[in-house]
Motif scaffolding. Structure first.
Motif, PDB file in Angstrom:
ATOM      1  N   PHE A   1       2.900   9.595   6.659  1.00  0.00           N
ATOM      2  CA  PHE A   1       1.484   9.444   7.838  1.00  0.00           C
ATOM      3  C   PHE A   1       0.538   8.492   7.094  1.00  0.00           C
ATOM      4  CE2 PHE A   1      -3.121  11.257   6.481  1.00  0.00           C
ATOM      5  CZ  PHE A   1      -3.246  12.035   7.911  1.00  0.00           C
ATOM      6  N   LEU A   2       0.452   8.138   5.935  1.00  0.00           N
ATOM      7  CA  LEU A   2      -0.235   6.654   5.937  1.00  0.00           C
ATOM      8  C   LEU A   2       0.094   5.429   6.759  1.00  0.00           C
ATOM      9  CD1 LEU A   2       0.275   6.517   2.374  1.00  0.00           C
ATOM     10  CD2 LEU A   2      -1.678   7.378   3.530  1.00  0.00           C
ATOM     11  N   MET A   3       2.097   4.773   6.538  1.00  0.00           N
ATOM     12  CA  MET A   3       2.098   4.591   8.184  1.00  0.00           C
ATOM     13  C   MET A   3       1.384   4.086   9.575  1.00  0.00           C
ATOM     14  SD  MET A   3       6.063   3.116   8.303  1.00  0.00           S
ATOM     15  CE  MET A   3       6.712   4.193   8.866  1.00  0.00           C
ATOM     16  N   GLY A   4       1.688   5.220   9.896  1.00  0.00           N
ATOM     17  CA  GLY A   4       0.697   5.897  10.899  1.00  0.00           C
ATOM     18  C   GLY A   4      -0.847   5.647  10.777  1.00  0.00           C
ATOM     19  N   LEU A   5      -1.213   5.740  10.027  1.00  0.00           N
ATOM     20  CA  LEU A   5      -2.234   5.369   9.774  1.00  0.00           C
ATOM     21  C   LEU A   5      -3.005   4.065  10.710  1.00  0.00           C
ATOM     22  CD1 LEU A   5      -4.596   8.244   7.876  1.00  0.00           C
ATOM     23  CD2 LEU A   5      -4.570   8.054   9.982  1.00  0.00           C
TER      24      LEU A   5
ATOM     25  N   THR B   1       0.489  -0.888  -0.003  1.00  0.00           N
ATOM     26  CA  THR B   1       0.085   0.217  -0.083  1.00  0.00           C
ATOM     27  C   THR B   1       1.277   1.166  -0.213  1.00  0.00           C
ATOM     28  OG1 THR B   1      -1.734  -1.576   1.726  1.00  0.00           O
ATOM     29  CG2 THR B   1      -2.049   0.827   1.674  1.00  0.00           C
ATOM     30  N   LEU B   2       2.129   1.397   0.693  1.00  0.00           N
ATOM     31  CA  LEU B   2       2.753   2.076   0.925  1.00  0.00           C
ATOM     32  C   LEU B   2       3.721   2.606  -0.098  1.00  0.00           C
ATOM     33  CD1 LEU B   2       4.074   1.788   4.720  1.00  0.00           C
ATOM     34  CD2 LEU B   2       1.891   3.421   3.548  1.00  0.00           C
ATOM     35  N   THR B   3       4.237   1.754  -0.424  1.00  0.00           N
ATOM     36  CA  THR B   3       5.347   1.994  -1.525  1.00  0.00           C
ATOM     37  C   THR B   3       4.217   1.911  -3.167  1.00  0.00           C
ATOM     38  OG1 THR B   3       4.938  -0.629  -2.666  1.00  0.00           O
ATOM     39  CG2 THR B   3       7.533   0.366  -1.514  1.00  0.00           C
ATOM     40  N   GLY B   4       3.635   1.320  -3.563  1.00  0.00           N
ATOM     41  CA  GLY B   4       2.037   2.304  -4.595  1.00  0.00           C
ATOM     42  C   GLY B   4       1.593   3.098  -4.330  1.00  0.00           C
ATOM     43  N   ALA B   5       1.088   4.511  -2.863  1.00  0.00           N
ATOM     44  CA  ALA B   5       0.863   5.249  -2.903  1.00  0.00           C
ATOM     45  C   ALA B   5       1.411   6.062  -3.419  1.00  0.00           C
ATOM     46  CB  ALA B   5       0.119   5.181  -1.822  1.00  0.00           C
ATOM     47  N   VAL B   6       2.347   6.466  -3.168  1.00  0.00           N
ATOM     48  CA  VAL B   6       4.348   6.708  -2.831  1.00  0.00           C
ATOM     49  C   VAL B   6       4.176   6.818  -4.563  1.00  0.00           C
ATOM     50  CG1 VAL B   6       6.249   7.437  -2.206  1.00  0.00           C
ATOM     51  CG2 VAL B   6       4.378   7.202  -0.629  1.00  0.00           C
ATOM     52  N   GLY B   7       4.397   6.254  -4.786  1.00  0.00           N
ATOM     53  CA  GLY B   7       5.083   6.039  -6.379  1.00  0.00           C
ATOM     54  C   GLY B   7       4.691   6.363  -7.277  1.00  0.00           C
ATOM     55  N   LEU B   8       3.015   6.334  -7.771  1.00  0.00           N
ATOM     56  CA  LEU B   8       2.146   6.566  -8.494  1.00  0.00           C
ATOM     57  C   LEU B   8       1.885   8.319  -8.857  1.00  0.00           C
ATOM     58  CD1 LEU B   8      -0.881   5.216  -7.372  1.00  0.00           C
ATOM     59  CD2 LEU B   8      -0.473   4.604  -9.293  1.00  0.00           C
TER      60      LEU B   8
ATOM     61  N   GLY C   1      -3.438   9.501  -8.329  1.00  0.00           N
ATOM     62  CA  GLY C   1      -3.573   8.446  -7.772  1.00  0.00           C
ATOM     63  C   GLY C   1      -3.573   8.064  -6.141  1.00  0.00           C
ATOM     64  N   SER C   2      -1.956   9.536  -5.883  1.00  0.00           N
ATOM     65  CA  SER C   2      -2.010   9.336  -4.951  1.00  0.00           C
ATOM     66  C   SER C   2      -2.753  10.332  -3.644  1.00  0.00           C
ATOM     67  CB  SER C   2      -0.218   9.463  -4.879  1.00  0.00           C
ATOM     68  OG  SER C   2       0.675   9.758  -5.676  1.00  0.00           O
ATOM     69  N   ALA C   3      -3.229  11.023  -3.959  1.00  0.00           N
ATOM     70  CA  ALA C   3      -4.207  11.454  -3.201  1.00  0.00           C
ATOM     71  C   ALA C   3      -5.682  10.864  -2.991  1.00  0.00           C
ATOM     72  CB  ALA C   3      -5.238  13.100  -4.050  1.00  0.00           C
ATOM     73  N   ARG C   4      -5.810   9.359  -3.844  1.00  0.00           N
ATOM     74  CA  ARG C   4      -6.866   8.883  -3.886  1.00  0.00           C
ATOM     75  C   ARG C   4      -6.221   7.624  -2.588  1.00  0.00           C
ATOM     76  NH1 ARG C   4      -6.847   3.261  -5.899  1.00  0.00           N
ATOM     77  NH2 ARG C   4      -9.502   2.889  -6.818  1.00  0.00           N
ATOM     78  N   SER C   5      -5.307   7.507  -2.622  1.00  0.00           N
ATOM     79  CA  SER C   5      -4.958   6.565  -1.859  1.00  0.00           C
ATOM     80  C   SER C   5      -4.837   7.534  -0.052  1.00  0.00           C
ATOM     81  CB  SER C   5      -2.901   5.966  -2.392  1.00  0.00           C
ATOM     82  OG  SER C   5      -3.259   5.133  -3.117  1.00  0.00           O
ATOM     83  N   PHE C   6      -4.967   8.681  -0.412  1.00  0.00           N
ATOM     84  CA  PHE C   6      -3.993   9.030   1.190  1.00  0.00           C
ATOM     85  C   PHE C   6      -5.929   8.865   1.574  1.00  0.00           C
ATOM     86  CE2 PHE C   6      -4.933  13.148   3.316  1.00  0.00           C
ATOM     87  CZ  PHE C   6      -3.691  12.979   3.589  1.00  0.00           C
TER      88      PHE C   6
END
Length: 599
Positions: free
Chosen positions: A269-273, A102-109, A457-462
């Motif tokens: 941020f995403l890791m903390g959540l 999840t983390l790598t995909g969200a950042v990488g997009l 895409g990153s905003a969508r993951s966020f």
């Protein structure tokens, strides 16, 4: 009178574009900027046979395989994590198998989108699929959980490119056919979305290879995907975009500091959540520090991009001034968050309320309803041709209402739950396809498709992670209230000694017959009463989660009335043309030369 001259492919002296629904011309002197030359043409000016070329359909196949592999990298294994942990664990770090993807995909997009706009897409997509292939091999032979985490990290990095299909396919077809092209891509999601849990359960329960069989399938898919990208996909290269000898200039001018700030901010941020309430308590230093520092870094990133003079910013700030694009990205993200609520909650609900009396494969089929509905809606949305804004204004509220009606479901209504869920997710899936496509159409400069959709895409993951965290917290808090309030009272009333209540709750959560048999005073009658009480208490908790979705979907419903009518922009414009491997000419053109109408 118009005359016809010949100019080298990809370097037209004059290009006819129809951005914003208006025809205008730009000369070569105006084309050379951060995203390179404009390659847009009217589809009637494409060489005869362009859309019949094996390179075009090979590229479309690569795009379809790419999205299928990107989703399957998670959907195949997500339902089986407990089995994986029992086989090659146990490890308290098992959650990282899903979290790292999840983390790598969200950042990488976001990064992939911007880099491919500037440097060309071909090798990013090839390398992305190759990384996913390598990660699949590592997971297939993983001897322990750390190896699984490493493999899933590679798969996640690869998915950053593989899930960038929206802008990859959008630029290859006329604007008026983008929705249909995206619907075609979603056809490739039938396997991982609709049947992902079933495939995973089938390998575990009905084959000798167990959970590793999912990765064997993924290896074959990623291998075919990588080969398809390599042999068929030839979009404009860096040299064709910017001319020869300028690569070091663009590498030196790229926004490395902004990229680092955005990457660290999103990751923390995403890791903390994701950690909160599962790996660590919400009030732990790990969670609070990650969320707080990540949020501050994201704020700093926007200030940095806005006020520091950058030649090649990661996020061109003029995108944030495009209201139509912003609204569509928000609706896209909120729709995805509603979907993720059920993707997270529904399998747990099936296990808690409906799995008793059914075999393990039934749970796999039932858990597939969410993915099947979303994929069906994404495909059906392709039939829309005009008035897409009105379609969104119907499908989003209708889907949100149906999903909120899941709050009426009880342990005795599995059919109602499945029907509501299937219909609701189908409508939300249609919203997914419509809003993401309309977002590509509303971009003022079509050369920034990758940047705009990568950020989207990153905003969508966020947003999805943020909303998913809210749903998870609501569920855990409600379960902590409903189960202690309802289950012990029912057990004692049925005759179980009070001293055995705590042991029953622990044994029931464990789920093994041996644990239940060890509970003093438990008999089949009391077990039946306790099971029913546990189901009713769980249903009350899930009801609260479904009602919570109204808060987010309500915002989305309001935003649907702000989306634009894009009918005037559904033109014949094709943003880029593919070339042939042999000579670099536009597909169908002879000897690498294309005809371009000039005044």
């Amino acid at each position: 009178m118009a005359s016809t001259t010949t100019t080298p492919a990809f370097k037209p002296a004059v290009v006819h574009t129809e951005n914003e629904g208006l025809g205008y011309e730009k000369t070569t002197a105006e084309l050379d900027d951060a995203t390179g030359k404009i390659f847009s043409v009217n589809d009637v000016d494409l060489p005869q046979g362009y859309y019949k070329s094996p390179y075009f359909w090979g590229s479309m196949g690569a795009i379809g395989l790419s999205i299928s592999c990107g989703v399957a990298g998670f959907s195949f294994i997500a339902p089986l994590l407990s089995f994986v942990n029992a086989d090659i664990g146990p490890s308290e770090n098992i959650t990282w198998v899903a979290l790292t993807y999840t983390l790598t995909g969200a950042v990488g997009l976001m990064i992939v989108g911007r880099l491919t706009d500037i440097f060309g897409r071909r090798w990013f997509f090839i390398i992305g699929s190759a990384l996913a292939l390598l990660g699949s091999i590592v997971c297939a032979v993983a001897p322990n959980i750390p190896a699984m985490i490493a493999g899933e990290t590679l798969i996640g990095l690869g998915s950053s490119a593989q899930l960038s299909f929206v802008f990859a396919v959008s630029e290859l077809v006329p604007m008026k056919h983008r929705l249909l092209a995206n619907a075609y891509c979603y056809l490739w999601l039938i396997l991982p979305n609709a049947f992902g849990p079933v495939i995973g359960y089938a390998f575990h329960y009905q084959s000798s290879v167990g959970w590793r069989g999912s990765f064997y399938v993924l290896i074959a898919m990623n291998l075919l995907c990588t080969l398809s990208w390599y042999f068929f996909y030839y979009p404009p290269s860096f040299g064709q975009k910017h001319g020869p000898g300028r690569k070091m200039q663009y590498l030196n001018e790229f926004d490395y500091i902004g990229t680092l700030i955005a990457t660290l901010g999103l990751l923390l941020f995403l890791m903390g959540l994701s950690w909160g309430g599962s790996v660590y308590p919400w009030n732990s230093a790990h969670v609070i520090a990650c969320v707080a520092i990540g949020f501050l870094l994201l704020v700093a990133f926007f200030f940095y991009e806005a006020y520091v003079p950058l030649k090649e910013p990661l996020l061109p700030m003029h995108l944030c001034k495009n209201r139509d694009w912003l609204v569509l990205i928000l609706i896209w993200s909120i729709g995805a968050s509603v979907y993720y609520a059920f993707a997270l909650i529904w399998p747990q609900m099936v296990a808690a309320l409906y799995s008793q009396g059914h075999g393990p494969m039934w749970s796999g089929w039932a858990s597939s309803v969410v993915g099947a509905g979303i994929t069906l809606g994404e495909i059906l949305a392709g039939v829309s041709k005009k008035k897409m804004h009105w379609v969104v204004r119907f499908v989003f509220p209708a889907g949100a209402i149906l999903l909120a009606c899941m709050a009426t479901c009880t342990p005795d209504t599995p059919t109602r739950a499945i029907v509501l869920l299937l219909l609701g997710t189908t409508l939300i899936g249609a919203n997914e396809c419509l809003t993401s496509t309309m977002a590509t159409i509303c971009i003022h400069d079509q050369r920034e498709l990758g940047t705009a959709l990568g950020v989207g895409g990153s905003a969508r993951s966020f947003v999805s992670t943020l909303c998913g965290t809210v749903y998870t917290v609501v569920l855990s808090n409600r379960l902590a209230q409903t189960i202690p309030n309802q289950v012990p009272r029912a057990l004692v009333g049925a005759g179980l000694p009070e001293s055995s209540v705590a042991g029953f709750l622990t044994a029931y959560t464990n789920g093994t017959q041996a644990a239940l048999a060890a509970v003093q005073g438990l008999n089949p009658t009391i077990l039946g009463v306790g099971t029913r009480a546990y189901q009713n208490a769980s249903a009350d908790a899930y009801r609260t989660v479904f009602l919570t979705t109204i808060a987010f979907s309500g915002v989305g419903i309001i935003l649907t009335w702000l989306i634009p009518n894009v009918d005037a922009k559904l033109t014949n414009e094709v943003v880029v043309q593919l070339s042939e491997r042999a000579n670099g000419g536009i597909l169908g053109a002879e000897a690498g030369i294309s005809s371009v109408k000039t005044a």
